[in-house]
Design a protein around this motif. Structure first.
Motif, PDB file in Angstrom:
ATOM      1  N   ALA A   1     -10.646  -7.812   3.757  1.00  0.00           N
ATOM      2  CA  ALA A   1     -10.393  -6.374   3.911  1.00  0.00           C
ATOM      3  C   ALA A   1     -10.375  -6.000   5.383  1.00  0.00           C
ATOM      4  N   SER A   2     -11.238  -6.626   6.148  1.00  0.00           N
ATOM      5  CA  SER A   2     -11.303  -6.357   7.581  1.00  0.00           C
ATOM      6  C   SER A   2     -10.026  -6.812   8.295  1.00  0.00           C
ATOM      7  N   GLU A   3      -9.553  -8.003   7.967  1.00  0.00           N
ATOM      8  CA  GLU A   3      -8.323  -8.524   8.581  1.00  0.00           C
ATOM      9  C   GLU A   3      -7.118  -7.673   8.210  1.00  0.00           C
ATOM     10  N   PHE A   4      -7.034  -7.278   6.947  1.00  0.00           N
ATOM     11  CA  PHE A   4      -5.914  -6.456   6.506  1.00  0.00           C
ATOM     12  C   PHE A   4      -5.972  -5.081   7.167  1.00  0.00           C
ATOM     13  N   GLY A   5      -7.152  -4.502   7.211  1.00  0.00           N
ATOM     14  CA  GLY A   5      -7.323  -3.205   7.865  1.00  0.00           C
ATOM     15  C   GLY A   5      -6.898  -3.254   9.324  1.00  0.00           C
ATOM     16  N   GLU A   6      -7.282  -4.330   9.988  1.00  0.00           N
ATOM     17  CA  GLU A   6      -6.910  -4.499  11.394  1.00  0.00           C
ATOM     18  C   GLU A   6      -5.390  -4.555  11.556  1.00  0.00           C
ATOM     19  N   GLN A   7      -4.719  -5.215  10.608  1.00  0.00           N
ATOM     20  CA  GLN A   7      -3.259  -5.333  10.646  1.00  0.00           C
ATOM     21  C   GLN A   7      -2.570  -3.968  10.590  1.00  0.00           C
ATOM     22  N   ILE A   8      -3.144  -3.035   9.822  1.00  0.00           N
ATOM     23  CA  ILE A   8      -2.473  -1.740   9.649  1.00  0.00           C
ATOM     24  C   ILE A   8      -3.165  -0.598  10.393  1.00  0.00           C
ATOM     25  N   GLY A   9      -4.244  -0.914  11.112  1.00  0.00           N
ATOM     26  CA  GLY A   9      -4.898   0.097  11.936  1.00  0.00           C
ATOM     27  C   GLY A   9      -5.912   0.968  11.213  1.00  0.00           C
ATOM     28  N   VAL A  10      -6.561   0.418  10.189  1.00  0.00           N
ATOM     29  CA  VAL A  10      -7.633   1.138   9.500  1.00  0.00           C
ATOM     30  C   VAL A  10      -8.849   0.214   9.409  1.00  0.00           C
ATOM     31  N   THR A  11      -9.959   0.762   8.970  1.00  0.00           N
ATOM     32  CA  THR A  11     -11.181  -0.024   8.874  1.00  0.00           C
ATOM     33  C   THR A  11     -11.255  -0.810   7.576  1.00  0.00           C
TER      34      THR A  11
ATOM     35  N   GLN B   1       0.186   4.718   4.823  1.00  0.00           N
ATOM     36  CA  GLN B   1      -0.542   3.464   4.642  1.00  0.00           C
ATOM     37  C   GLN B   1       0.284   2.469   3.826  1.00  0.00           C
ATOM     38  N   TYR B   2       0.964   2.963   2.801  1.00  0.00           N
ATOM     39  CA  TYR B   2       1.820   2.106   1.981  1.00  0.00           C
ATOM     40  C   TYR B   2       2.905   1.456   2.844  1.00  0.00           C
ATOM     41  N   ILE B   3       3.566   2.247   3.662  1.00  0.00           N
ATOM     42  CA  ILE B   3       4.628   1.721   4.527  1.00  0.00           C
ATOM     43  C   ILE B   3       4.053   0.692   5.498  1.00  0.00           C
ATOM     44  N   ALA B   4       2.888   0.985   6.065  1.00  0.00           N
ATOM     45  CA  ALA B   4       2.250   0.034   6.983  1.00  0.00           C
ATOM     46  C   ALA B   4       1.897  -1.263   6.265  1.00  0.00           C
ATOM     47  N   MET B   5       1.341  -1.142   5.076  1.00  0.00           N
ATOM     48  CA  MET B   5       0.962  -2.333   4.313  1.00  0.00           C
ATOM     49  C   MET B   5       2.168  -3.185   3.964  1.00  0.00           C
ATOM     50  N   ARG B   6       3.206  -2.552   3.438  1.00  0.00           N
ATOM     51  CA  ARG B   6       4.398  -3.304   3.067  1.00  0.00           C
ATOM     52  C   ARG B   6       5.035  -3.959   4.291  1.00  0.00           C
ATOM     53  N   SER B   7       4.997  -3.285   5.418  1.00  0.00           N
ATOM     54  CA  SER B   7       5.576  -3.844   6.647  1.00  0.00           C
ATOM     55  C   SER B   7       4.843  -5.105   7.082  1.00  0.00           C
ATOM     56  N   VAL B   8       3.506  -5.077   7.108  1.00  0.00           N
ATOM     57  CA  VAL B   8       2.780  -6.260   7.556  1.00  0.00           C
ATOM     58  C   VAL B   8       2.848  -7.374   6.511  1.00  0.00           C
ATOM     59  N   ILE B   9       2.892  -7.010   5.243  1.00  0.00           N
ATOM     60  CA  ILE B   9       3.045  -8.031   4.202  1.00  0.00           C
ATOM     61  C   ILE B   9       4.419  -8.679   4.305  1.00  0.00           C
ATOM     62  N   ASP B  10       5.468  -7.870   4.484  1.00  0.00           N
ATOM     63  CA  ASP B  10       6.811  -8.423   4.644  1.00  0.00           C
ATOM     64  C   ASP B  10       6.895  -9.310   5.886  1.00  0.00           C
ATOM     65  N   ALA B  11       6.262  -8.901   6.958  1.00  0.00           N
ATOM     66  CA  ALA B  11       6.260  -9.707   8.179  1.00  0.00           C
ATOM     67  C   ALA B  11       5.594 -11.061   7.923  1.00  0.00           C
ATOM     68  N   GLU B  12       4.529 -11.062   7.159  1.00  0.00           N
ATOM     69  CA  GLU B  12       3.832 -12.314   6.823  1.00  0.00           C
ATOM     70  C   GLU B  12       4.713 -13.205   5.949  1.00  0.00           C
ATOM     71  N   ILE B  13       5.435 -12.609   5.024  1.00  0.00           N
ATOM     72  CA  ILE B  13       6.343 -13.376   4.166  1.00  0.00           C
ATOM     73  C   ILE B  13       7.462 -14.006   4.995  1.00  0.00           C
TER      74      ILE B  13
ATOM     75  N   ASN C   1     -11.410  -1.120   1.462  1.00  0.00           N
ATOM     76  CA  ASN C   1     -12.286  -1.194   0.283  1.00  0.00           C
ATOM     77  C   ASN C   1     -12.223   0.089  -0.538  1.00  0.00           C
ATOM     78  N   ASN C   2     -12.189   1.236   0.119  1.00  0.00           N
ATOM     79  CA  ASN C   2     -12.119   2.517  -0.596  1.00  0.00           C
ATOM     80  C   ASN C   2     -10.794   2.687  -1.329  1.00  0.00           C
ATOM     81  N   ILE C   3      -9.707   2.218  -0.744  1.00  0.00           N
ATOM     82  CA  ILE C   3      -8.400   2.284  -1.410  1.00  0.00           C
ATOM     83  C   ILE C   3      -8.408   1.359  -2.626  1.00  0.00           C
ATOM     84  N   GLU C   4      -8.898   0.134  -2.438  1.00  0.00           N
ATOM     85  CA  GLU C   4      -8.923  -0.833  -3.538  1.00  0.00           C
ATOM     86  C   GLU C   4      -9.792  -0.355  -4.705  1.00  0.00           C
ATOM     87  N   SER C   5     -10.883   0.335  -4.398  1.00  0.00           N
ATOM     88  CA  SER C   5     -11.793   0.789  -5.459  1.00  0.00           C
ATOM     89  C   SER C   5     -11.362   2.122  -6.061  1.00  0.00           C
ATOM     90  N   GLY C   6     -10.373   2.779  -5.457  1.00  0.00           N
ATOM     91  CA  GLY C   6      -9.901   4.062  -5.965  1.00  0.00           C
ATOM     92  C   GLY C   6     -10.652   5.259  -5.417  1.00  0.00           C
TER      93      GLY C   6
END
Length: 166
Positions: free
Chosen positions: A22-32, A50-62, A37-42
């Motif tokens: 969670a820490s590594e992913f947060g760092e990738q998109i600029g959040v803690t 945040q969605y756009i940031a997440m998809r961008s870093v995931i796509d970059a990793e792919i 953890n709060n997003i994952e738990s609802g």
């Protein structure tokens, strides 16, 4: 946009399949870590930004590691972008296998590439839909050095009914 809710509902699995804490992913998109953890738990709602940031870093990793992230690409297609293309039985089988296998990546007991290749054996039994998902290349629209798919256009074009956009 339904994809944002789907991402929130499946974020933990997707993050684990990539192999990020969670820490590594947060760092990738600029959040803690706590925000992830709060997003994952609802506890927090995933925002469009945040969605756009997440998809961008995931796509970059792919794009950066295609041989290690085949499972992630199919999971995004199955869980977020096109769940309607999968039969309930195939969807459940792939989801169950991904939930069983992905924690081993973070635990360090298996590599992302090994897990992805093993999972793809199961996915191969699903057939044409998975083959179609793997064959669809990322659209060559460069954003921060990464190619992205049609999800970005959909996210950007989505209207906010609260603001009265048409």
């Amino acid at each position: 946009m339904v994809e944002i809710q789907r991402m929130q509902d499946n974020l933990l699995l997707i993050r684990r399949a990539i192999g990020w804490t969670a820490s590594e992913f947060g760092e990738q998109i600029g959040v803690t870590r706590q925000t992830i953890n709060n997003i994952e738990s609802g506890r927090n709602k995933l925002t469009k930004t945040q969605y756009i940031a997440m998809r961008s870093v995931i796509d970059a990793e792919i794009v950066k590691h295609p041989e290690e992230t085949e499972m992630v690409k199919i999971l995004l297609d199955m869980l977020i972008d096109h769940p309607e293309n999968y039969s309930k039985a195939d969807y459940n089988e792939l989801l169950e296998k991904a939930n069983l296998m992905s924690p081993s990546i973070l635990a360090g007991t298996a590599t992302r590439e090994t897990v992805s290749k093993e999972w793809m054996k199961t996915a191969g039994a699903v057939g044409a839909v998975v083959a179609g998902a793997m064959a669809v290349p990322f659209v060559g629209t460069p954003i921060v050095g990464a190619a992205v798919g049609g999800w970005l256009a959909k996210a950007v074009m989505a209207t906010d009914k609260r603001k009265g956009d048409k």
